[in-house]
Each structure stands twice: as structure tokens, then as C-alpha cells.
Design a protein around this motif. Structure first.
Motif, mmCIF file in Angstrom:
data_model
loop_
_atom_site.group_PDB
_atom_site.id
_atom_site.type_symbol
_atom_site.label_atom_id
_atom_site.label_comp_id
_atom_site.label_asym_id
_atom_site.label_seq_id
_atom_site.Cartn_x
_atom_site.Cartn_y
_atom_site.Cartn_z
ATOM 1 N N ASP A 197 0.824 -1.198 0.000
ATOM 2 C CA ASP A 197 0.000 0.000 0.000
ATOM 3 C C ASP A 197 0.867 1.260 0.000
ATOM 4 N N GLY A 198 0.626 2.177 -0.967
ATOM 5 C CA GLY A 198 1.359 3.434 -1.021
ATOM 6 C C GLY A 198 0.588 4.474 -1.807
ATOM 7 N N ARG A 199 1.253 5.553 -2.187
ATOM 8 C CA ARG A 199 0.648 6.627 -2.974
ATOM 9 C C ARG A 199 1.510 6.901 -4.200
ATOM 10 N N ASP A 200 0.863 7.390 -5.264
ATOM 11 C CA ASP A 200 1.670 7.731 -6.435
ATOM 12 C C ASP A 200 2.569 8.916 -6.088
ATOM 13 N N ARG A 201 3.774 8.910 -6.628
ATOM 14 C CA ARG A 201 4.782 9.885 -6.216
ATOM 15 C C ARG A 201 4.471 11.306 -6.689
ATOM 16 N N ASP A 202 3.618 11.443 -7.692
ATOM 17 C CA ASP A 202 3.244 12.787 -8.150
ATOM 18 C C ASP A 202 2.152 13.405 -7.294
ATOM 19 N N GLY A 203 1.535 12.596 -6.439
ATOM 20 C CA GLY A 203 0.487 13.104 -5.563
ATOM 21 C C GLY A 203 -0.785 13.498 -6.273
ATOM 22 N N THR A 204 -1.050 12.904 -7.425
ATOM 23 C CA THR A 204 -2.227 13.276 -8.213
ATOM 24 C C THR A 204 -3.430 12.382 -7.949
ATOM 25 N N TYR A 205 -3.263 11.354 -7.118
ATOM 26 C CA TYR A 205 -4.355 10.409 -6.887
ATOM 27 C C TYR A 205 -4.536 10.234 -5.383
ATOM 28 N N ASN A 206 -5.765 10.346 -4.911
ATOM 29 C CA ASN A 206 -6.015 10.330 -3.467
ATOM 30 C C ASN A 206 -5.990 8.936 -2.860
ATOM 31 N N SER A 207 -6.286 7.934 -3.649
ATOM 32 C CA SER A 207 -6.385 6.580 -3.113
ATOM 33 C C SER A 207 -5.051 5.850 -3.154
ATOM 34 N N ALA A 208 -5.010 4.732 -2.432
ATOM 35 C CA ALA A 208 -3.799 3.915 -2.380
ATOM 36 C C ALA A 208 -3.555 3.219 -3.710
ATOM 37 N N VAL A 209 -2.286 3.024 -4.028
ATOM 38 C CA VAL A 209 -1.884 2.248 -5.190
ATOM 39 C C VAL A 209 -0.776 1.301 -4.755
ATOM 40 N N ALA A 210 -0.463 0.326 -5.599
ATOM 41 C CA ALA A 210 0.604 -0.629 -5.283
ATOM 42 C C ALA A 210 1.957 -0.013 -5.603
ATOM 43 N N VAL A 211 2.840 0.003 -4.607
ATOM 44 C CA VAL A 211 4.199 0.513 -4.778
ATOM 45 C C VAL A 211 5.164 -0.484 -4.142
ATOM 46 N N GLN A 212 6.467 -0.303 -4.409
ATOM 47 C CA GLN A 212 7.466 -1.155 -3.761
ATOM 48 C C GLN A 212 8.077 -0.406 -2.585
ATOM 49 N N LEU A 213 8.019 -1.053 -1.428
ATOM 50 C CA LEU A 213 8.560 -0.487 -0.197
ATOM 51 C C LEU A 213 9.317 -1.583 0.548
ATOM 52 N N PRO A 214 10.224 -1.217 1.477
ATOM 53 C CA PRO A 214 10.915 -2.258 2.256
ATOM 54 C C PRO A 214 9.916 -3.199 2.915
ATOM 55 N N CYS A 215 10.178 -4.484 2.823
ATOM 56 C CA CYS A 215 9.241 -5.480 3.356
ATOM 57 C C CYS A 215 9.034 -5.308 4.862
ATOM 58 N N THR A 216 10.034 -4.765 5.553
ATOM 59 C CA THR A 216 9.884 -4.546 6.993
ATOM 60 C C THR A 216 8.823 -3.484 7.285
ATOM 61 N N GLN A 217 8.506 -2.650 6.285
ATOM 62 C CA GLN A 217 7.473 -1.626 6.441
ATOM 63 C C GLN A 217 6.152 -2.068 5.828
ATOM 64 N N ALA A 218 6.124 -3.254 5.236
ATOM 65 C CA ALA A 218 4.966 -3.682 4.448
ATOM 66 C C ALA A 218 4.169 -4.775 5.137
ATOM 67 N N THR A 219 4.120 -4.742 6.470
ATOM 68 C CA THR A 219 3.382 -5.783 7.200
ATOM 69 C C THR A 219 1.875 -5.575 7.132
ATOM 70 N N VAL A 220 1.433 -4.376 6.818
ATOM 71 C CA VAL A 220 0.016 -4.049 6.658
ATOM 72 C C VAL A 220 -0.131 -3.259 5.370
ATOM 73 N N PRO A 221 -1.034 -3.635 4.488
ATOM 74 C CA PRO A 221 -1.928 -4.800 4.561
ATOM 75 C C PRO A 221 -1.192 -6.099 4.248
ATOM 76 N N ARG A 222 -1.792 -7.217 4.679
ATOM 77 C CA ARG A 222 -1.269 -8.519 4.304
ATOM 78 C C ARG A 222 -1.754 -8.862 2.907
ATOM 79 N N THR A 223 -0.945 -9.634 2.190
ATOM 80 C CA THR A 223 -1.278 -10.018 0.815
ATOM 81 C C THR A 223 -1.720 -11.474 0.779
ATOM 82 N N TYR A 224 -2.860 -11.718 0.136
ATOM 83 C CA TYR A 224 -3.379 -13.084 -0.003
ATOM 84 C C TYR A 224 -3.549 -13.371 -1.491
#
Length: 326
Positions: A197-224
Motif C-alpha cells: 500500500d502506497g501513494r503515487d509519487r506525483d500526488g495526483t491520486y487520493n487513493s492507495a496504489v501498489a508501490v514497492q517499499l521495504p518489506c519490513t514496512q509492508a506488514t500491513v496490509p497482508r497479501t493473499y
């Protein structure tokens, strides 16, 4: 973005053997709130045959139910839109059993012969040729699962080897399937990063989008990763407060090509996960089932926060992902 849904949604694919599958069926019955008599009546309204005595016998055992009985049961419980997923999960377990039967015949859970006999007797007293044919076709499909699995993982021409080259490696690759259930999805070249879960880097979209982040920070949400049959998967995100959302490729009305979690999973994108021959780490390409394109990282970026996006398949490193059971 708004997540909705039950965080612990029942999935038939969580079962790893026949006993576990029966447990899932028992849970489905409990969630339906219906008695055996009510399930029998509901099945009749659906045009199915589901004798309560046969169903009770099935749910007391640890052997796989006949496909026709399973489909009737799932529909009666109100989960008919996922009947094909229940049948596919059953067939997966049956196919796995067949694979080991030569070395361990005593451990093979067979289809319940008593229930099958009951079902055949019940069907012989009524006019149900449609269901008898369906059971025959389903059983035949179960036997074809190993062959279909090889065909389902055909590689794209982009970046693939010339015909006839590396045949043993290609055969080994084609037989590889991703882990499902609770997983992490990581770019193969930056395995310390996870799609989350993240945001687009241009800040043009209010909702969450899929981004790549360190896995240690990506415990929420869980992926199924939910198999839905025919080699296709839904990618679910489960959030403790927001609930469940399924990744969906955005159209022209949003930021085209980015991935957004939508609370209506029936409208979520279905993905095919194709093993790549170019990566010995066991990577996969994520391909939306509705297109011939692939999921990659925007601008081939390796930095934290870079967005996942649907783009033409190139065979580049940014389009290879590791699927790891969590």
C-alpha cells in the motif's frame, strides 16, 4: 480507497489435504446458518440433488466428496458464484494425491464411495442428466490437471528462447507454480522490497496504489494470493481496519495502468503468474488475464516508493517477481 469485506474470508484453497477440505466445507455450512434439512430444500430449489443423510455422512468423513455433490452443497450454502473455485481446489487435492499414489498407496484419500453410490441412486430416481454429465466432465478434468498445468504456463515470445533451445530448462520452468495463500510479492532484483500500500509519487491520486517499499514496512496490509481456477489469481490485500480489497488495473479515468485495491473483488483484475526462464531464483511474471501486457515497475525504477504499473511485456528485470509464502 475503501477496503471492505471479511478479513478472514473462507477460501477452499487453504485446505492442503482431504481432511482439511472437509473442515472448510464444515465451516461453509456453519457460515450459511442452514440445517441439513434446509440445505437439502435449498438444493432442490436450485435444481440439484443433495440428500441430507448423504451430506451429513460426507461431513463426518475425511475423504473428498464427489464433484457433483460438492457443487450442489456450495450452491445451497449461498456461495454458488465460487463453485468453480471449490471444484478446482478439490481437483488440486485429488491430483496431488494421484501424484504420490505410486509410492504411498495406503495414504491415498479416495472419493467417498458410499456418498457416490448414494448420489447415483438419488439421481437415478429423478431426471438430472445435466448434473450427471457435469460430474463426468469434472472428473475427466481432474485427471487432466497435470497436463493443463504445463500448457497454462506457456511463456511469452518477448525475451524467450528460440524454439528448440533450452528445452529441459523450459520444461522445468513450465511445471513451476507459485505459492498461494498468505504471501509477499517482491521484485526479483530488489527482494528486500515488497509490493504494498502506497501513494503515487506525483500526488495526483487520493487513493492507495501498489508501490514497492521495504518489506519490513509492508506488514500491513497482508497479501493473499487466491487461485480462482484456470491458472488465474486474485491478489487480495487485507487491512485490520479497512478490510479486504483486490488489486485492480486502473483504466483511463484514473491513472491508467497503476494498481488500486478495490473493495468489490468480483470486479478485481485476475492475474496469470508465468514462471520466467531467465531467472534461477524462481521468479514469475504477473500478467492481467484480460490483456497481453505485464506488470512491471514504473520507469524501470529500483527506488523505494516506485509504482507498479501495467505495461507492454519486455522480459526486463522489473517485470519479474518473487512469490514467497508469508
Amino acid at each position: 480507497m475503501t477496503f471492505m469485506g471479511n478479513l478472514e474470508e473462507l477460501s477452499p484453497y487453504e485446505a492442503r489435504d482431504a481432511a482439511g477440505f472437509i473442515e472448510s466445507m464444515q465451516q461453509l455450512k456453519e457460515r450459511s446458518g442452514l440445517t441439513y434439512r434446509e440445505l437439502e430444500a435449498q438444493a432442490a430449489r436450485n435444481g440439484d440433488v443433495l440428500a441430507r443423510s448423504t451430506l451429513a455422512d460426507i461431513l463426518r468423513r475425511t475423504s473428498l466428496p464427489p464433484p457433483n455433490l460438492l457443487a450442489a452443497f456450495v450452491r445451497a450454502c449461498g456461495d454458488g458464484q465460487r463453485a468453480s473455485a471449490w471444484l478446482d481446489a478439490r481437483d488440486r487435492i485429488a491430483a496431488g494425491v494421484v501424484a504420490v499414489s505410486a509410492t504411498a498407496p495406503s495414504s491415498v484419500p479416495e472419493v467417498d464411495a458410499t456418498a457416490e453410490a448414494h448420489l447415483q441412486t438419488e439421481e437415478s430416481t429423478g431426471s438430472h442428466p445435466r448434473r450427471t454429465k457435469r460430474r463426468t466432465v469434472t472428473l475427466a478434468a481432474a485427471l487432466m490437471v497435470p497436463l493443463l498445468a504445463l500448457a497454462a504456463w506457456e511463456l511469452l515470445p518477448d525475451g524467450s528462447e528460440a524454439p528448440g533451445a533450452g528445452a529441459p530448462a523450459a520444461a522445468a520452468t513450465a511445471s513451476r507454480t507459485p505459492a498461494d495463500g498468505w504471501v509477499t510479492i517482491r521484485p526479483a532484483r530488489t527482494p528486500d522490497l515488497c509490493l504494498t500500500d502506497g501513494r503515487d509519487r506525483d500526488g495526483t491520486y487520493n487513493s492507495a496504489v501498489a508501490v514497492q517499499l521495504p518489506c519490513t514496512q509492508a506488514t500491513v496490509p497482508r497479501t493473499y494470493l487466491e487461485p480462482v481456477g484456470e491458472g488465474r489469481y486474485r491478489i487480495q490485500w487485507h487491512h485490520p481496519q479497512m478490510g479486504k480489497g483486490c488489486l485492480t488495473v486502473m483504466g483511463a479515468d484514473q491513472i491508467k495502468g497503476l494498481l488500486e485495491p478495490r473493495n468489490d473483488c468480483t470486479q478485481g483484475t485476475l492475474f496469470r503468474l508465468e514462471p520466467t526462464a531467465a531467472d534461477s531464483a524462481g521468479a514469475f511474471r504477473l500478467r492481467p488475464a484480460h490483456s497481453s501486457r505485464c506488470i512491471g515497475i514504473l520507469d524501470n525504477d529500483t527506488t523505494e516508493g516506485a509504482e507498479a504499473i501495467e505495461e507492454p511485456c519486455t522480459g526486463a528485470a522489473d517485470q519479474r517477481f518473487l512469490i514467497r509464502r508469508n
